[in-house]
Design a protein around this motif. Sequence first.
Motif, PDB file in Angstrom:
ATOM      1  N   PHE A  15     -23.057 -20.298  53.943  1.00 19.04           N
ATOM      2  CA  PHE A  15     -23.021 -21.242  52.824  1.00 19.04           C
ATOM      3  C   PHE A  15     -22.169 -20.688  51.680  1.00 19.04           C
ATOM      4  O   PHE A  15     -21.350 -21.407  51.089  1.00 19.04           O
ATOM      5  CB  PHE A  15     -24.446 -21.513  52.334  1.00 19.04           C
ATOM      6  CG  PHE A  15     -24.523 -22.336  51.085  1.00 19.04           C
ATOM      7  CD1 PHE A  15     -24.405 -23.710  51.142  1.00 19.04           C
ATOM      8  CD2 PHE A  15     -24.696 -21.735  49.831  1.00 19.04           C
ATOM      9  CE1 PHE A  15     -24.479 -24.485  49.985  1.00 19.04           C
ATOM     10  CE2 PHE A  15     -24.757 -22.490  48.681  1.00 19.04           C
ATOM     11  CZ  PHE A  15     -24.648 -23.876  48.751  1.00 19.04           C
ATOM     12  N   ALA A  16     -22.362 -19.389  51.360  1.00 22.95           N
ATOM     13  CA  ALA A  16     -21.590 -18.783  50.282  1.00 22.95           C
ATOM     14  C   ALA A  16     -20.096 -18.819  50.593  1.00 22.95           C
ATOM     15  O   ALA A  16     -19.271 -19.052  49.706  1.00 22.95           O
ATOM     16  CB  ALA A  16     -22.050 -17.343  50.066  1.00 22.95           C
ATOM     17  N   SER A  17     -19.756 -18.622  51.873  1.00 25.11           N
ATOM     18  CA  SER A  17     -18.353 -18.657  52.271  1.00 25.11           C
ATOM     19  C   SER A  17     -17.765 -20.046  52.077  1.00 25.11           C
ATOM     20  O   SER A  17     -16.649 -20.204  51.548  1.00 25.11           O
ATOM     21  CB  SER A  17     -18.221 -18.222  53.736  1.00 25.11           C
ATOM     22  OG  SER A  17     -16.887 -18.308  54.179  1.00 25.11           O
ATOM     23  N   GLU A  18     -18.516 -21.057  52.475  1.00 28.33           N
ATOM     24  CA  GLU A  18     -18.042 -22.445  52.326  1.00 28.33           C
ATOM     25  C   GLU A  18     -17.825 -22.806  50.868  1.00 28.33           C
ATOM     26  O   GLU A  18     -16.890 -23.531  50.530  1.00 28.33           O
ATOM     27  CB  GLU A  18     -19.046 -23.395  52.948  1.00 28.33           C
ATOM     28  CG  GLU A  18     -19.141 -23.299  54.473  1.00 28.33           C
ATOM     29  CD  GLU A  18     -20.217 -24.205  55.028  1.00 28.33           C
ATOM     30  OE1 GLU A  18     -20.814 -24.964  54.225  1.00 28.33           O
ATOM     31  OE2 GLU A  18     -20.466 -24.169  56.246  1.00 28.33           O
ATOM     32  N   LYS A  19     -18.694 -22.303  49.995  1.00 27.57           N
ATOM     33  CA  LYS A  19     -18.630 -22.666  48.576  1.00 27.57           C
ATOM     34  C   LYS A  19     -17.763 -21.711  47.763  1.00 27.57           C
ATOM     35  O   LYS A  19     -17.609 -21.888  46.546  1.00 27.57           O
ATOM     36  CB  LYS A  19     -20.042 -22.689  47.977  1.00 27.57           C
ATOM     37  CG  LYS A  19     -20.982 -23.684  48.645  1.00 27.57           C
ATOM     38  CD  LYS A  19     -20.461 -25.109  48.526  1.00 27.57           C
ATOM     39  CE  LYS A  19     -21.408 -26.109  49.164  1.00 27.57           C
ATOM     40  NZ  LYS A  19     -20.893 -27.509  49.068  1.00 27.57           N
ATOM     41  N   GLY A  20     -17.217 -20.687  48.405  1.00 25.46           N
ATOM     42  CA  GLY A  20     -16.357 -19.745  47.688  1.00 25.46           C
ATOM     43  C   GLY A  20     -17.108 -18.826  46.751  1.00 25.46           C
ATOM     44  O   GLY A  20     -16.555 -18.381  45.728  1.00 25.46           O
ATOM     45  N   LEU A  21     -18.358 -18.538  47.070  1.00 28.14           N
ATOM     46  CA  LEU A  21     -19.171 -17.681  46.213  1.00 28.14           C
ATOM     47  C   LEU A  21     -18.902 -16.210  46.505  1.00 28.14           C
ATOM     48  O   LEU A  21     -18.689 -15.823  47.654  1.00 28.14           O
ATOM     49  CB  LEU A  21     -20.659 -17.978  46.423  1.00 28.14           C
ATOM     50  CG  LEU A  21     -21.114 -19.430  46.189  1.00 28.14           C
ATOM     51  CD1 LEU A  21     -22.612 -19.563  46.460  1.00 28.14           C
ATOM     52  CD2 LEU A  21     -20.782 -19.874  44.763  1.00 28.14           C
ATOM     53  N   LYS A  22     -18.939 -15.392  45.467  1.00 29.41           N
ATOM     54  CA  LYS A  22     -18.768 -13.952  45.604  1.00 29.41           C
ATOM     55  C   LYS A  22     -20.140 -13.306  45.823  1.00 29.41           C
ATOM     56  O   LYS A  22     -21.041 -13.484  45.002  1.00 29.41           O
ATOM     57  CB  LYS A  22     -18.106 -13.358  44.357  1.00 29.41           C
ATOM     58  CG  LYS A  22     -16.727 -13.940  44.049  1.00 29.41           C
ATOM     59  CD  LYS A  22     -15.713 -13.590  45.132  1.00 29.41           C
ATOM     60  CE  LYS A  22     -14.323 -14.096  44.754  1.00 29.41           C
ATOM     61  NZ  LYS A  22     -13.318 -13.782  45.785  1.00 29.41           N
ATOM     62  N   VAL A  23     -20.267 -12.578  46.926  1.00 31.75           N
ATOM     63  CA  VAL A  23     -21.558 -12.031  47.335  1.00 31.75           C
ATOM     64  C   VAL A  23     -21.562 -10.513  47.205  1.00 31.75           C
ATOM     65  O   VAL A  23     -20.583  -9.846  47.559  1.00 31.75           O
ATOM     66  CB  VAL A  23     -21.876 -12.418  48.792  1.00 31.75           C
ATOM     67  CG1 VAL A  23     -23.179 -11.784  49.253  1.00 31.75           C
ATOM     68  CG2 VAL A  23     -21.932 -13.933  48.928  1.00 31.75           C
ATOM     69  N   ALA A  24     -22.675  -9.970  46.699  1.00 32.26           N
ATOM     70  CA  ALA A  24     -22.870  -8.515  46.641  1.00 32.26           C
ATOM     71  C   ALA A  24     -24.148  -8.166  47.393  1.00 32.26           C
ATOM     72  O   ALA A  24     -25.233  -8.591  46.997  1.00 32.26           O
ATOM     73  CB  ALA A  24     -22.964  -8.038  45.197  1.00 32.26           C
ATOM     74  N   PRO A  25     -24.061  -7.424  48.507  1.00 28.64           N
ATOM     75  CA  PRO A  25     -25.270  -6.990  49.209  1.00 28.64           C
ATOM     76  C   PRO A  25     -25.953  -5.860  48.448  1.00 28.64           C
ATOM     77  O   PRO A  25     -25.301  -5.059  47.767  1.00 28.64           O
ATOM     78  CB  PRO A  25     -24.741  -6.505  50.556  1.00 28.64           C
ATOM     79  CG  PRO A  25     -23.320  -6.126  50.302  1.00 28.64           C
ATOM     80  CD  PRO A  25     -22.826  -7.007  49.189  1.00 28.64           C
ATOM     81  N   ARG A  26     -27.276  -5.796  48.588  1.00 26.24           N
ATOM     82  CA  ARG A  26     -28.037  -4.775  47.857  1.00 26.24           C
ATOM     83  C   ARG A  26     -29.097  -4.161  48.759  1.00 26.24           C
ATOM     84  O   ARG A  26     -29.831  -4.876  49.445  1.00 26.24           O
ATOM     85  CB  ARG A  26     -28.720  -5.380  46.625  1.00 26.24           C
ATOM     86  CG  ARG A  26     -29.401  -4.358  45.715  1.00 26.24           C
ATOM     87  CD  ARG A  26     -30.083  -5.062  44.556  1.00 26.24           C
ATOM     88  NE  ARG A  26     -30.518  -4.132  43.534  1.00 26.24           N
ATOM     89  CZ  ARG A  26     -31.635  -3.413  43.563  1.00 26.24           C
ATOM     90  NH1 ARG A  26     -32.442  -3.528  44.615  1.00 26.24           N
ATOM     91  NH2 ARG A  26     -31.949  -2.591  42.578  1.00 26.24           N
ATOM     92  N   GLY A  27     -29.143  -2.837  48.787  1.00 24.74           N
ATOM     93  CA  GLY A  27     -30.183  -2.135  49.531  1.00 24.74           C
ATOM     94  C   GLY A  27     -31.261  -1.650  48.595  1.00 24.74           C
ATOM     95  O   GLY A  27     -32.025  -2.437  48.033  1.00 24.74           O
TER      96      GLY A  27
END
Length: 381
Positions: A15-27
């Motif tokens: 979904f984030a890819s389709e909407k052009g959202l910038k994602v940050a993974p967190r551990g």
Amino acid sequence: VAPDTVETLAAVIGFASEKGLKVAPRGGGTKMDLGMPPERVDLIVSLEHLNQIIEYAPADMTATVQAGIRLADLQADLAQGGQHFPLDPPHSDACTIGGVLSTNSSGALRWMYGTARDLVIGTKVVQADGTVVKAGGKVVKNVAGYDLNKMYIGALGTLGILVEVTLKVQPKPETGQAIIGRFPFISTVTEAAQRVLDSDITPGFIEMANPVPVAILARRAGRGLGDTGFPLIIGAFGPEESVEWQMADARKIYESMGAVQVFSVKDTLYDLTLEVIQEIPTGQAVPRGMLPGIVCRASVPPEDLGRLYQMAEDRCQKKAIGCAMISHFGNGAMTLVFYLEKPFENKTVDILTPILAELTAAASDMDGSFTIDHAPVALKE
């Protein structure tokens, strides 16, 4: 968001890819300040709910786990089978397996066991478009195809989010001991360390330091460990008889090289020693009355470690800045922690900036590198 299944995570990323959202993974969030702050973050994806052991095969010495499991929790479960995952990165009480692998973090035990790239045999990754891909397998002898696992280790999540990994584990050693020798000159520490590596000793770790880490260790242990000289810390683990003769041989080398003092490290003191070695790179382990410091890492040929440290110490003394140093002698990886009694502000950052620039240039001249890990943004610019 904190998905609790791989499928949900894949859907979120798609979904984030389709909407052009910038994602940050967190551990575990222990290294979120590495590098410069991102220009934009629309979605933080936490793996805190993907924290299960999927399969543990003690006889095969492998474990398949979700990436959100805390390293400390994994070690506790493996200990019940008399085994452990032989990585000892900083923040080991809070970091997750996914975070450790994504940052390629390790500690003193890398000399014996290698780094994360040597200990991962299988991965499952959610790519930027939400596609789930696998690499490697669940058995150590799986050698078919390209070893794509290494591509994701140290990539900081930029190539995809690690969601599941298969790890090589090791039997817990029967016993462990260390020996601390204090030498009058940092150059003598380098020579003694090389003498150890050229001997029949098989060290589990070999750490050279300035006096600060051992002073912290002495304070925590409530006992004296000398107050002069540069420390060399050699550790060995395995069958007790083997460990005993290795420590005896190390003592002979220390004494032949002119060690001012030599201390045996066993039992609780041994555990505390490993703890301090792990903590120094966090910047939190500093002398009493000092605030958490700025953490930098250098990688240079082992024979140049002393020279680079001495440059840092000389510059810091002139500016009244504290400096703690510890380094894995075998591979030339050094951590420097700069600290004060007060927070680093614009004025003190300006004082430290030319020092770090000089150290960066010096490391480069040594065919090495110098990076700033944990510091105010102004110092990284």
